[in-house]
Motif scaffolding. Structure first.
Motif, PDB file in Angstrom:
ATOM      1  N   ALA A  52       0.826  -1.210   0.000  1.00 13.48           N
ATOM      2  CA  ALA A  52       0.000   0.000   0.000  1.00 13.48           C
ATOM      3  C   ALA A  52       0.857   1.256   0.000  1.00 13.48           C
ATOM      4  N   LEU A  53       1.909   1.261   0.805  1.00 18.91           N
ATOM      5  CA  LEU A  53       2.801   2.425   0.840  1.00 18.91           C
ATOM      6  C   LEU A  53       3.507   2.602  -0.498  1.00 18.91           C
ATOM      7  N   ASP A  54       3.922   1.508  -1.098  1.00 22.84           N
ATOM      8  CA  ASP A  54       4.556   1.577  -2.424  1.00 22.84           C
ATOM      9  C   ASP A  54       3.610   2.186  -3.456  1.00 22.84           C
ATOM     10  N   ALA A  55       2.308   1.945  -3.288  1.00 17.74           N
ATOM     11  CA  ALA A  55       1.307   2.439  -4.246  1.00 17.74           C
ATOM     12  C   ALA A  55       0.961   3.908  -4.027  1.00 17.74           C
ATOM     13  N   GLY A  56       1.398   4.484  -2.903  1.00 17.49           N
ATOM     14  CA  GLY A  56       1.136   5.899  -2.654  1.00 17.49           C
ATOM     15  C   GLY A  56       0.286   6.203  -1.441  1.00 17.49           C
ATOM     16  N   VAL A  57      -0.200   5.187  -0.742  1.00 15.08           N
ATOM     17  CA  VAL A  57      -0.935   5.416   0.501  1.00 15.08           C
ATOM     18  C   VAL A  57       0.038   5.997   1.526  1.00 15.08           C
TER      19      VAL A  57
ATOM     20  N   ALA B 282     -10.774   7.580   3.361  1.00 16.38           N
ATOM     21  CA  ALA B 282     -11.464   6.348   3.735  1.00 16.38           C
ATOM     22  C   ALA B 282     -10.450   5.342   4.255  1.00 16.38           C
ATOM     23  N   ILE B 283     -10.797   4.702   5.358  1.00 12.84           N
ATOM     24  CA  ILE B 283      -9.945   3.676   5.956  1.00 12.84           C
ATOM     25  C   ILE B 283     -10.297   2.339   5.304  1.00 12.84           C
ATOM     26  N   VAL B 284      -9.313   1.725   4.673  1.00 14.25           N
ATOM     27  CA  VAL B 284      -9.551   0.525   3.875  1.00 14.25           C
ATOM     28  C   VAL B 284      -8.792  -0.651   4.482  1.00 14.25           C
ATOM     29  N   GLY B 285      -9.522  -1.663   4.902  1.00 13.08           N
ATOM     30  CA  GLY B 285      -8.878  -2.864   5.412  1.00 13.08           C
ATOM     31  C   GLY B 285      -8.199  -3.623   4.285  1.00 13.08           C
ATOM     32  N   MET B 286      -6.921  -3.942   4.499  1.00 11.55           N
ATOM     33  CA  MET B 286      -6.127  -4.660   3.491  1.00 11.55           C
ATOM     34  C   MET B 286      -5.343  -5.744   4.225  1.00 11.55           C
ATOM     35  N   ARG B 287      -5.741  -6.998   4.057  1.00 10.74           N
ATOM     36  CA  ARG B 287      -5.143  -8.071   4.842  1.00 10.74           C
ATOM     37  C   ARG B 287      -3.998  -8.774   4.144  1.00 10.74           C
ATOM     38  N   ASN B 288      -3.847  -8.553   2.846  1.00 10.15           N
ATOM     39  CA  ASN B 288      -2.759  -9.181   2.097  1.00 10.15           C
ATOM     40  C   ASN B 288      -2.491  -8.379   0.827  1.00 10.15           C
TER      41      ASN B 288
ATOM     42  N   GLN C 106      -2.779  -9.196  -2.286  1.00  7.75           N
ATOM     43  CA  GLN C 106      -3.800  -9.298  -3.320  1.00  7.75           C
ATOM     44  C   GLN C 106      -4.896  -8.265  -3.102  1.00  7.75           C
ATOM     45  N   GLN C 107      -5.331  -8.097  -1.867  1.00  6.11           N
ATOM     46  CA  GLN C 107      -6.360  -7.106  -1.584  1.00  6.11           C
ATOM     47  C   GLN C 107      -5.871  -5.694  -1.879  1.00  6.11           C
ATOM     48  N   VAL C 108      -4.613  -5.428  -1.606  1.00  6.35           N
ATOM     49  CA  VAL C 108      -4.052  -4.116  -1.945  1.00  6.35           C
ATOM     50  C   VAL C 108      -4.142  -3.893  -3.454  1.00  6.35           C
TER      51      VAL C 108
END
Length: 314
Positions: A47-52, A282-288, A290-292
């Motif tokens: 997620a951080l790599d993607a810009g979050v 928005a707070i987005v749950g990301m457990r792995n 693939q979900q990211v």
């Protein structure tokens, strides 16, 4: 990457942030069942790599474990440090039973513990998790104001407060942000709460924009029936009748639009929340990972007015 200013703070946040609730793992009363820490850390890195650029957690998630996982993910990531948001008020005793406290001594103890677990010198946004006990919200907010003045936390906000409760604490010190539940499944904050925050310059970071997984295109009656025994959603009214049928119909509507637009259903659900002018993020749950990969489109995708109206139509 486009960012949005959170309320009257200097925090410029990405449209979505990593939600670390499920990263607390199993073994506490509101868990999402088992969660592998390495999956959590890889998801945060992706997620951080993607810009979050922000992560939202709470001390009570996993009774401290989520904060520890977030700290390890940040330590092992080579990029710029993300903002870290956490919460107080839900503590626990020696028997791991959750207690509700807004007593100054409890909040200060919680803050010090969160600083230690997160391995930071200052918390970017510190929030009262729930307005409970409601009689104590003034003294709880006074304590957060004091922690801000002392430099323990940069900005302070609330979660799950209604308008009357925000008005009670506002004279004590400015509210940076509100964290409410908001989704197509739970749109009630559109009536009074979001107009109030917009009028008063309070940032909004909405939680559960995908309805706790209901609007991801993956939920069926059978899957809900087979949720693990320790998944808190088994006890949620939104996953039981009479609300279940209505919510599955909403999922079908979201999935149909996602198919039309070539997007993941979760991205459509998140975009609906972000399209409200009062919402900052928005707070987005990301457990792995693939979900990211499925959900990072929400960083840039915007929902058209006609599509938003169609989704909101009863």
């Amino acid at each position: 990457m486009r960012t949005r200013r959170l309320g009257q703070s200097d925090l410029e946040i990405s449209p979505i942030g990593v939600g670390a609730w499920a990263m607390g793992g199993a073994g506490w009363s509101f868990s999402w069942s088992q969660q592998d820490d390495s999956d959590s850390i890889r998801a945060i890195h992706a997620a951080l790599d993607a810009g979050v650029n922000w992560i939202d957690t709470a001390a009570v998630y996993g009774l401290g474990h989520s904060e520890e996982v977030v700290a390890e993910a940040i330590r092992s990531w080579g990029g710029a440090k993300p903002y870290v948001f956490t919460k107080c008020e839900r503590a626990w005793d020696e028997n791991r039973q959750i207690v509700k406290s807004l007593e100054p001594t409890s909040i200060r103890r919680e803050c010090e513990a969160s600083l230690r677990r997160l391995d930071v010198d200052v918390i970017d946004l510190y929030q009262i998790h729930w307005p409970e006990p409601e009689s104590d919200i003034e003294q709880g907010w006074e304590t957060l104001v004091a922690l801000q003045k002392e430099g323990k936390v940069r900005w302070i906000g609330v979660s799950n407060f209604n308008v009357e409760q925000m008005e009670r604490i506002a004279p004590i010190g400015p509210i940076t942000s509100l964290q409410p539940p908001y989704s197509l499944v739970r749109p009630e904050v559109e009536k009074e709460i979001l107009p109030y925050t917009q009028e008063h310059g309070i940032g909004v970071i909405a939680y559960s924009p995908m309805g706790s997984g209901m609007l991801t295109g993956a939920m069926t009656r059978q899957r809900i029936e087979n949720l693990p025994e320790d998944d808190w959603r088994r006890r949620s009214a939104f996953f039981q009748e009479p609300l279940l049928t209505k919510n599955l119909e909403l999922e079908e509507r979201v999935t149909a639009l996602a198919t039309k637009l070539g997007k993941h259903p979760g991205v459509i659900a998140i975009a609906y929340v972000l399209s409200h002018p009062a919402v900052t993020g928005a707070i987005v749950g990301m457990r792995n990972e693939q979900q990211v990969c499925e959900l990072v489109d929400a960083l840039s995708f915007e929902l058209g007015e006609d599509d938003r109206a169609a989704l909101a139509r009863p």
